[in-house]
Write a protein that holds these residues in place. Structure first.
Motif, short mmCIF file in Angstrom:
data_model
loop_
_atom_site.label_atom_id
_atom_site.label_comp_id
_atom_site.label_asym_id
_atom_site.label_seq_id
_atom_site.Cartn_x
_atom_site.Cartn_y
_atom_site.Cartn_z
N SER A 1 17.96 -9.49 13.92
CA SER A 1 18.21 -8.05 13.79
C SER A 1 17.22 -7.42 12.80
N TRP A 2 16.85 -8.15 11.75
CA TRP A 2 15.85 -7.65 10.81
C TRP A 2 14.48 -7.54 11.49
N ILE A 3 14.16 -8.53 12.31
CA ILE A 3 12.88 -8.51 13.02
C ILE A 3 12.84 -7.34 14.00
N ASP A 4 13.95 -7.09 14.67
CA ASP A 4 14.02 -6.06 15.70
C ASP A 4 14.02 -4.64 15.15
N GLU A 5 14.26 -4.46 13.86
CA GLU A 5 14.34 -3.12 13.29
C GLU A 5 13.02 -2.35 13.42
N GLU A 6 11.91 -3.00 13.28
CA GLU A 6 10.58 -2.43 13.47
C GLU A 6 10.38 -1.09 12.78
N ASP A 7 10.46 -1.05 11.50
CA ASP A 7 10.15 0.15 10.74
C ASP A 7 8.68 0.05 10.32
N GLU A 8 7.80 0.60 11.14
CA GLU A 8 6.36 0.45 10.91
C GLU A 8 5.92 1.08 9.59
N GLN A 9 6.49 2.23 9.25
CA GLN A 9 6.12 2.90 8.00
C GLN A 9 6.45 2.02 6.80
N GLU A 10 7.64 1.45 6.80
CA GLU A 10 8.06 0.58 5.69
C GLU A 10 7.19 -0.67 5.63
N GLN A 11 6.88 -1.25 6.78
CA GLN A 11 6.02 -2.44 6.81
C GLN A 11 4.63 -2.12 6.27
N GLN A 12 4.09 -0.97 6.63
CA GLN A 12 2.77 -0.56 6.15
C GLN A 12 2.79 -0.39 4.63
N GLU A 13 3.80 0.30 4.12
CA GLU A 13 3.91 0.52 2.68
C GLU A 13 4.07 -0.80 1.93
N THR A 14 4.89 -1.69 2.47
CA THR A 14 5.11 -3.00 1.83
C THR A 14 3.81 -3.80 1.81
N GLY A 15 3.09 -3.80 2.92
CA GLY A 15 1.82 -4.52 2.99
C GLY A 15 0.81 -3.99 1.99
N GLU A 16 0.70 -2.68 1.90
CA GLU A 16 -0.24 -2.07 0.94
C GLU A 16 0.15 -2.41 -0.49
N TYR A 17 1.44 -2.36 -0.78
CA TYR A 17 1.91 -2.70 -2.13
C TYR A 17 1.58 -4.16 -2.47
N LEU A 18 1.83 -5.07 -1.53
CA LEU A 18 1.56 -6.49 -1.78
C LEU A 18 0.07 -6.73 -2.02
N ILE A 19 -0.76 -6.12 -1.22
CA ILE A 19 -2.21 -6.28 -1.38
C ILE A 19 -2.65 -5.78 -2.75
N GLU A 20 -2.16 -4.61 -3.14
CA GLU A 20 -2.51 -4.05 -4.44
C GLU A 20 -2.01 -4.94 -5.59
N ALA A 21 -0.78 -5.41 -5.48
CA ALA A 21 -0.21 -6.26 -6.53
C ALA A 21 -0.96 -7.57 -6.66
N LEU A 22 -1.34 -8.17 -5.53
CA LEU A 22 -2.08 -9.43 -5.58
C LEU A 22 -3.48 -9.24 -6.16
N ASP A 23 -4.11 -8.13 -5.85
CA ASP A 23 -5.45 -7.86 -6.38
C ASP A 23 -5.42 -7.53 -7.86
N GLN A 24 -4.37 -6.89 -8.34
CA GLN A 24 -4.28 -6.53 -9.76
C GLN A 24 -4.04 -7.72 -10.66
N ASP A 25 -3.33 -8.70 -10.21
CA ASP A 25 -2.93 -9.83 -11.05
C ASP A 25 -3.84 -11.04 -10.84
N ARG A 26 -5.15 -10.81 -10.88
CA ARG A 26 -6.10 -11.90 -10.68
C ARG A 26 -6.90 -12.14 -11.95
N LEU A 27 -7.26 -13.37 -12.18
CA LEU A 27 -8.11 -13.69 -13.32
C LEU A 27 -9.55 -13.25 -13.06
N SER A 28 -9.94 -13.25 -11.82
CA SER A 28 -11.29 -12.86 -11.42
C SER A 28 -11.34 -11.35 -11.18
N GLU A 29 -12.52 -10.77 -11.32
CA GLU A 29 -12.72 -9.36 -11.01
C GLU A 29 -12.87 -9.15 -9.50
N ARG A 30 -13.14 -10.25 -8.80
CA ARG A 30 -13.33 -10.18 -7.35
C ARG A 30 -11.97 -9.97 -6.68
#
Length: 81
Positions: free
Chosen positions: A40-69
């Motif tokens: 049922s969670w898979i079938d919900e398909e809230d594209e806006q929420e998925q997009q926002e979550t993906g962008e947040y995760l990418i930003e969070a992973l890039d911010q918490d790096r030892l490297s500048e890359r």
């Protein structure tokens, strides 16, 4: 006394067998409910929420790096990730 000892193991065996069967059925019912919930969670398909979550995760992973890359460079979006 010998007769009662012969009957007891059969009763114990049947009891254990019934208990195991009941426990197995209950476990299968729990698994089915969990699978249905996950589906049922898979079938919900809230594209806006998925997009926002993906962008947040990418930003969070890039911010918490030892490297500048960055881990997810913008120029490679759609190419490698």
């Amino acid at each position: 006394m010998t007769k009662s000892l012969k009957v007891l193991p059969n009763k114990v065996f049947r009891f254990i067998q019934q208990k195991l069967l009941k426990d197995t059925i209950l476990e299968q019912e729990k698994q089915t409910k969990l699978v249905n919930l996950l589906q049922s969670w898979i079938d919900e398909e809230d594209e806006q929420e998925q997009q926002e979550t993906g962008e947040y995760l990418i930003e969070a992973l890039d911010q918490d790096r030892l490297s500048e890359r960055p881990l997810f460079p913008a120029e490679l979006k759609g190419v490698t990730w």
